[in-house]
Design an enzyme around this catalytic site. Structure first.
Site, PDB file in Angstrom:
ATOM      1  N   CYS A  23      -3.163 -39.566 -11.484  1.00 29.81           N
ATOM      2  CA  CYS A  23      -2.645 -40.452 -12.573  1.00 29.81           C
ATOM      3  C   CYS A  23      -3.931 -40.626 -13.595  1.00 29.81           C
ATOM      4  CB  CYS A  23      -2.287 -41.797 -11.957  1.00 29.81           C
ATOM      5  SG  CYS A  23      -3.836 -42.750 -11.311  1.00 29.81           S
ATOM      6  N   ARG A  29      -2.249 -46.046  -9.261  1.00 30.92           N
ATOM      7  CA  ARG A  29      -0.954 -45.260  -8.943  1.00 30.92           C
ATOM      8  C   ARG A  29      -1.607 -44.084  -7.767  1.00 30.92           C
ATOM      9  NH1 ARG A  29       1.427 -43.941 -14.478  1.00 30.92           N
ATOM     10  NH2 ARG A  29      -0.697 -44.054 -14.800  1.00 30.92           N
ATOM     11  N   ASP A 131       2.347 -47.226 -15.702  1.00 28.60           N
ATOM     12  CA  ASP A 131       0.770 -47.471 -15.307  1.00 28.60           C
ATOM     13  C   ASP A 131       0.762 -48.829 -15.447  1.00 28.60           C
ATOM     14  OD1 ASP A 131      -1.829 -47.761 -14.681  1.00 28.60           O
ATOM     15  OD2 ASP A 131      -2.524 -46.379 -16.565  1.00 28.60           O
TER      16      ASP A 131
END
Length: 158
Positions: A23, A29, A131
């Protein structure tokens, strides 16, 4: 991005020994997905790690992400963010990203990694996972659900 699906269609066994999640900051994440997949494939000889395209190097997992993991019996407290590089990508057999722009960025960093880089949401119609950084808990809960679905889908192929 069709190689894995076609290999499975023809009964070809694709073996992944080193899976990398990617990420941006490597604190929300990708470390959460790393912990989730590690638990899902426990007992298999597969290494799972994560890195960020703009990593907050040496930072631990985000507090809300860790809270959600703990509530499900998982733990990301040992995680420390690291910056992705060519060596990390070269050592991975499979690279799973959260967004299409991550796939493109990895292709710029290491074009040879393109054929092994896919969205975590590949099996959910190439779904991207947004996100949640600096957002409220509901955003993290939504992202966790999307990642859990992606992890579950990929674990069937491992």
């Amino acid at each position: 991005m069709h190689e894995v699906a076609c290999a499975n269609c023809y009964g070809i066994q694709v073996v992944f020994k080193n899976i990398l999640f990617v990420c941006v900051g490597n604190i929300c994440r990708s470390p959460s997905a790393e912990v989730m997949l590690r638990q899902a494939i426990a007992g298999k000889d597969i290494q799972v790690s994560s890195a960020g395209l703009g990593a907050l190097v040496d930072h631990g997992i985000d507090a809300t992400a860790q809270e959600l993991l703990l509530e499900r019996g998982l733990d990301g407290v040992a995680h420390r963010a690291r910056q992705i590089n060519g060596a990390i990508l070269a050592s991975a057999d499979l690279v799973l990203t959260m967004e299409r722009k991550h796939v493109r960025r990895i292709a710029e960093i290491a074009p040879e990694a393109s054929g092994k880089t896919f969205l975590l949401g590949k099996w959910q119609q190439e779904r991207e996972i947004p996100d949640p950084y600096r957002q409220q808990r509901p955003a993290f809960e939504h992202v966790y659900k999307l990642m859990a679905e992606g992890v579950e889908s990929w674990s069937r192929h491992l």
